[in-house]
Design a protein around this motif. Structure first.
Motif, mmCIF file in Angstrom:
data_model
loop_
_atom_site.group_PDB
_atom_site.id
_atom_site.type_symbol
_atom_site.label_atom_id
_atom_site.label_comp_id
_atom_site.label_asym_id
_atom_site.label_seq_id
_atom_site.Cartn_x
_atom_site.Cartn_y
_atom_site.Cartn_z
ATOM 1 N N LEU A 66 0.862 -1.178 0.000
ATOM 2 C CA LEU A 66 0.000 0.000 0.000
ATOM 3 C C LEU A 66 0.899 1.228 0.000
ATOM 4 C CD1 LEU A 66 -2.898 1.245 0.369
ATOM 5 C CD2 LEU A 66 -2.514 1.073 2.843
ATOM 6 N N VAL A 67 0.526 2.245 -0.794
ATOM 7 C CA VAL A 67 1.304 3.489 -0.867
ATOM 8 C C VAL A 67 0.472 4.640 -0.315
ATOM 9 C CG1 VAL A 67 2.402 5.165 -2.410
ATOM 10 C CG2 VAL A 67 2.669 2.714 -2.842
ATOM 11 N N LEU A 68 1.063 5.399 0.610
ATOM 12 C CA LEU A 68 0.447 6.629 1.107
ATOM 13 C C LEU A 68 1.106 7.790 0.372
ATOM 14 C CD1 LEU A 68 0.322 6.036 4.985
ATOM 15 C CD2 LEU A 68 -1.269 5.251 3.211
ATOM 16 N N LEU A 69 0.360 8.420 -0.535
ATOM 17 C CA LEU A 69 0.861 9.562 -1.289
ATOM 18 C C LEU A 69 0.564 10.827 -0.492
ATOM 19 C CD1 LEU A 69 1.998 10.988 -3.772
ATOM 20 C CD2 LEU A 69 -0.257 10.788 -4.839
ATOM 21 N N VAL A 70 1.608 11.435 0.074
ATOM 22 C CA VAL A 70 1.446 12.585 0.966
ATOM 23 C C VAL A 70 1.579 13.875 0.169
ATOM 24 C CG1 VAL A 70 2.238 13.690 3.095
ATOM 25 C CG2 VAL A 70 2.449 11.203 2.823
ATOM 26 N N ALA A 71 0.616 14.795 0.349
ATOM 27 C CA ALA A 71 0.642 16.092 -0.328
ATOM 28 C C ALA A 71 0.357 17.186 0.689
ATOM 29 C CB ALA A 71 -0.389 16.123 -1.457
ATOM 30 N N ASP A 72 0.870 18.380 0.425
ATOM 31 C CA ASP A 72 0.690 19.535 1.306
ATOM 32 C C ASP A 72 -0.585 20.272 0.894
ATOM 33 O OD1 ASP A 72 0.768 21.877 2.735
ATOM 34 O OD2 ASP A 72 2.875 22.330 2.305
ATOM 35 N N LEU A 73 -1.667 20.060 1.638
ATOM 36 C CA LEU A 73 -2.957 20.665 1.306
ATOM 37 C C LEU A 73 -2.919 22.187 1.416
ATOM 38 C CD1 LEU A 73 -5.933 19.962 0.556
ATOM 39 C CD2 LEU A 73 -6.428 19.968 3.017
ATOM 40 N N SER A 74 -1.961 22.728 2.169
ATOM 41 C CA SER A 74 -1.908 24.178 2.360
ATOM 42 C C SER A 74 -1.232 24.897 1.192
ATOM 43 C CB SER A 74 -1.176 24.523 3.661
ATOM 44 O OG SER A 74 0.202 24.216 3.571
ATOM 45 N N ASP A 75 -0.635 24.143 0.255
ATOM 46 C CA ASP A 75 -0.060 24.770 -0.934
ATOM 47 C C ASP A 75 -1.149 25.473 -1.740
ATOM 48 O OD1 ASP A 75 2.670 24.206 -0.782
ATOM 49 O OD2 ASP A 75 2.447 22.226 -1.699
ATOM 50 N N PRO A 76 -0.820 26.566 -2.441
ATOM 51 C CA PRO A 76 -1.788 27.151 -3.380
ATOM 52 C C PRO A 76 -2.287 26.083 -4.349
ATOM 53 C CG PRO A 76 0.108 28.591 -3.124
ATOM 54 C CD PRO A 76 0.439 27.315 -2.393
ATOM 55 N N LEU A 77 -3.536 26.192 -4.753
ATOM 56 C CA LEU A 77 -4.187 25.127 -5.516
ATOM 57 C C LEU A 77 -3.395 24.731 -6.762
ATOM 58 C CD1 LEU A 77 -6.596 23.234 -5.856
ATOM 59 C CD2 LEU A 77 -7.794 25.088 -7.051
ATOM 60 N N GLU A 78 -2.950 25.707 -7.530
ATOM 61 C CA GLU A 78 -2.208 25.407 -8.760
ATOM 62 C C GLU A 78 -0.928 24.633 -8.453
ATOM 63 O OE1 GLU A 78 0.040 27.845 -12.383
ATOM 64 O OE2 GLU A 78 -1.296 28.909 -11.013
ATOM 65 N N LEU A 79 -0.240 25.048 -7.374
ATOM 66 C CA LEU A 79 0.994 24.371 -6.979
ATOM 67 C C LEU A 79 0.702 22.967 -6.464
ATOM 68 C CD1 LEU A 79 4.039 24.482 -6.451
ATOM 69 C CD2 LEU A 79 3.545 25.532 -4.227
ATOM 70 N N LEU A 80 -0.355 22.819 -5.702
ATOM 71 C CA LEU A 80 -0.747 21.508 -5.178
ATOM 72 C C LEU A 80 -1.018 20.536 -6.325
ATOM 73 C CD1 LEU A 80 -1.679 19.531 -2.979
ATOM 74 C CD2 LEU A 80 -3.873 20.729 -2.927
ATOM 75 N N ARG A 81 -1.735 20.987 -7.336
ATOM 76 C CA ARG A 81 -2.033 20.125 -8.478
ATOM 77 C C ARG A 81 -0.749 19.756 -9.227
ATOM 78 N NH1 ARG A 81 -7.141 19.241 -9.999
ATOM 79 N NH2 ARG A 81 -6.428 18.779 -12.112
ATOM 80 N N ARG A 82 0.152 20.729 -9.392
ATOM 81 C CA ARG A 82 1.405 20.434 -10.094
ATOM 82 C C ARG A 82 2.229 19.400 -9.345
ATOM 83 N NH1 ARG A 82 6.567 22.343 -9.752
ATOM 84 N NH2 ARG A 82 6.160 24.252 -8.598
ATOM 85 N N LYS A 83 2.284 19.527 -8.014
ATOM 86 C CA LYS A 83 3.051 18.565 -7.219
ATOM 87 C C LYS A 83 2.433 17.175 -7.267
ATOM 88 C CE LYS A 83 5.206 21.790 -3.930
ATOM 89 N NZ LYS A 83 5.341 22.169 -2.517
ATOM 90 N N LEU A 84 1.105 17.105 -7.270
ATOM 91 C CA LEU A 84 0.443 15.800 -7.377
ATOM 92 C C LEU A 84 0.737 15.159 -8.730
ATOM 93 C CD1 LEU A 84 -2.981 16.523 -5.642
ATOM 94 C CD2 LEU A 84 -1.304 14.809 -4.923
ATOM 95 N N VAL A 85 0.696 15.965 -9.797
ATOM 96 C CA VAL A 85 1.013 15.433 -11.124
ATOM 97 C C VAL A 85 2.450 14.912 -11.152
ATOM 98 C CG1 VAL A 85 1.403 16.071 -13.538
ATOM 99 C CG2 VAL A 85 -0.672 16.822 -12.387
ATOM 100 N N ALA A 86 3.387 15.685 -10.594
ATOM 101 C CA ALA A 86 4.799 15.262 -10.554
ATOM 102 C C ALA A 86 4.962 13.975 -9.745
ATOM 103 C CB ALA A 86 5.661 16.373 -9.961
ATOM 104 N N SER A 87 4.226 13.858 -8.641
ATOM 105 C CA SER A 87 4.314 12.658 -7.801
ATOM 106 C C SER A 87 3.767 11.440 -8.527
ATOM 107 C CB SER A 87 3.551 12.879 -6.491
ATOM 108 O OG SER A 87 4.141 13.907 -5.727
#
Length: 415
Positions: free
Chosen positions: A268-289
Motif C-alpha cells: 500500500l502506498v500513502l501519497l502525501v501532499a501539502d494541502l496548504s499549498d496554493p491550488l495550482e501548486l498543489l495540483r502540479r506537485k500531485l502530477v509530478a508525484s
C-alpha cells in the motif's frame, strides 16, 4: 549560513509556455537548503539562447551583484557551461546539480552515498564525452587534441558506474530479502511517498510514535526509514522514502532504484501532499508525484494523505479537497503536526490493506508439525483447532501466507 556562499538565481521562460511563479520560489528554497544566500532573482522571457541559455545582458546583470555562483533553473548543456565559464568570471550551477549538492550534503548511509555518486557520474559521463567532442573539433582554447588523460577519465567514470551499480544490486537484493522476511512474519508493507517537504517524516512520527528526523526543508530523507505500526490487529511496517520533485531526469530515478523499490514493492502506498499549498501548486506537485510513481512502476493501492489541514480553515480545506479529487485517489485530510484526522487515516489504511483469506490446514501429530504450528501463530490468526486423527487448523491470513504455509503443511504430511 556561510556569508561567502552567495548566489544569483536565473530563470528563462519560454514565451509560448511561461513558467509558473512557484518554480522560482522552489529554486530559492533549494538554494537555501544547501546554504546559499540568494542576492537576486532574475527572470527573462525569451527563446533559448543556444550559447548561454539566457541572454548575455542578464548574466552581466547577475554578476554585478558579485555572487559566488550563478544558479540556473533551466538545465545547462555542457557547451553552455563551457561558454559561460569562458566568457564570464562565473561559477555556474543548474537546478539538477543544485539538487545533487543537497543530496550529497544529506547522504549519511553507504547506500545513500553510493546512489548520490551514481547520479553524479550519470550526469558527468555525457558531459565528459561532450568535452572530448569539443576538443576533437578544436573548439577549446589551447586545443592539442583529446589526449589519453581525457579518454581515460571517461572510461574511469564508466567503470566506476558499473561497480556502483553492482554494489547497489546487492543492496537491492538485501532489501528484497528483508521485505520477504517481514511478510513471512505477518507484516503488511506500507510506503510513504510524495513531493519533497510534504511532511512524510512527520507523518511517520505521528502514526508510529517514533522520533525520526523531520525538518521543514527539502530532501531530509534519502535513505528508507521503517517503523512498525499496528492497526486493528494488522501488523504493518511503514517506510519513509526520498521525496519527489519536478523534472528530475530518468537516470536520477534509476540511481535511487534501491531506495525507491521500497515504494514499488509495497502493499500500500500513502501519497502525501501539502494541502496548504496554493491550488495550482498543489495540483502540479500531485502530477509530478504520480509521474514519479509511474516511473517507479508502482501497482499497489494508493491513499492520498492531504497533510497540513491545520493551516487552513474548514471551508478552504474542503474546497481544495473537492478541487483535487481527480488527482487524489482515496483522499484523507490530516495534520501530521496536530494529529487531526489520524484515526480516519488509520481506518482508511486498514480498509485498503491486502484482504485476509480464511483457510484450513491439516497437520499430522509430529514434532515438526508443532514447528509449523508455531510459525502459523506468528503469521496468521488462528480461528479454530480441531483434534481429530490430525490437527485441523482454521486460520485467517494474507494470500501469500496461505500458499506458503499450506505448502509447508503438505510437505509435512508427505513425510
Amino acid at each position: 549560513m556561510d556569508n561567502d556562499k552567495t548566489a544569483v538565481l536565473l530563470m528563462r521562460e519560454n514565451p509560448a509556455n511561461p513558467i509558473d511563479p512557484y518554480r522560482m520560489i522552489e529554486l530559492r528554497g533549494l538554494a537555501n537548503a544547501v546554504g546559499y544566500r540568494v542576492l537576486q532573482e532574475i527572470k527573462q522571457r525569451r527563446e533559448r539562447d543556444h550559447r548561454f541559455q539566457i541572454g548575455r545582458g542578464k548574466i552581466e546583470e547577475a554578476l554585478s551583484c558579485h555572487p559566488k555562483k550563478l544558479i540556473f533553473y533551466n538545465p545547462l548543456s555542457p557547451t553552455q557551461v563551457f561558454n559561460i565559464r569562458s566568457e564570464f568570471p562565473a561559477q555556474v550551477l543548474d537546478r539538477f546539480n543544485l539538487i545533487l549538492e543537497i543530496f550529497a550534503s544529506r547522504a549519511s548511509t553507504r547506500e545513500a552515498k553510493l546512489q548520490v555518486e551514481l547520479a553524479r557520474l550519470s550526469y558527468d559521463a555525457p558531459q565528459v564525452r561532450s568535452e572530448l567532442a569539443l576538443k576533437k573539433r578544436g573548439e577549446q582554447p589551447g586545443f592539442r587534441g583529446a589526449g589519453a588523460y581525457e579518454q581515460s577519465m571517461y572510461h574511469d567514470i564508466r567503470g566506476r558506474m558499473a561497480k556502483i551499480r553492482g554494489e547497489l544490486k546487492e543492496v537491492e537484493a538485501m532489501g528484497e530479502g528483508r521485505r520477504k522476511r517481514r511478510r513471512e512474519l505477518g507484516f503488511d508493507l506500507i510506503a510513504l511517498a510524495g513531493y519533497t517537504n510534504a511532511g512524510k517524516s512527520t507523518l511517520l512520527n505521528t502514526l508510529t510514535g517514533s522520533v525520526v528526523n523531520a525538518q521543514d526543508q527539502p530532501f531530509t530523507t534519502l535513505s528508507p526509514t521503517t517503523r512498525a505500526l499496528e492497526i486493528n490487529g494488522r501488523r504493518t511496517m511503514l517506510t519513509d522514502t526520498v521525496g519527489f520533485i519536478d523534472d528530475l531526469p530518468h537516470f536520477l530515478i534509476k540511481a535511487f532504484q534501491s531506495t525507491l523499490s521500497e515504494i514499488a514493492q509495497a502493499d500500500l502506498v500513502l501519497l502525501v501532499a501539502d494541502l496548504s499549498d496554493p491550488l495550482e501548486l498543489l495540483r502540479r506537485k500531485l502530477v509530478a508525484s504520480h509521474k514519479a510513481l509511474w516511473d517507479c512502476q508502482v501497482t499497489a493501492p494508493m491513499i492520498t494523505v492531504l497533510n497540513k489541514m491545520d493551516r487552513l480553515d474548514e471551508f478552504d480545506a474542503r474546497m481544495r479537497f473537492d478541487q483535487i479529487k481527480d488527482l487524489a485517489p482515496n483522499p484523507v485530510m490530516v495534520s501530521a503536526h496536530s494529529s487531526q484526522g489520524q484515526e480516519s487515516l488509520k481506518e482508511c489504511i486498514y480498509q485498503h490493506l491486502p484482504p485476509l483469506k480464511e483457510y484450513q490446514i491439516r497437520l499430522p501429530y509430529t514434532s515438526r508439525s508443532f514447528g509449523v504450528l508455531s510459525r502459523l501463530y506468528g503469521t496468521a490468526e488462528l480461528l479454530d483447532v480441531s483434534y481429530e486423527d490430525e490437527l485441523v487448523l482454521s486460520l485467517q491470513g494474507r494470500a501469500e501466507d496461505v500458499a506458503r504455509l499450506s505448502k509447508a503443511a503438505e510437505d509435512e504430511r508427505a513425510k
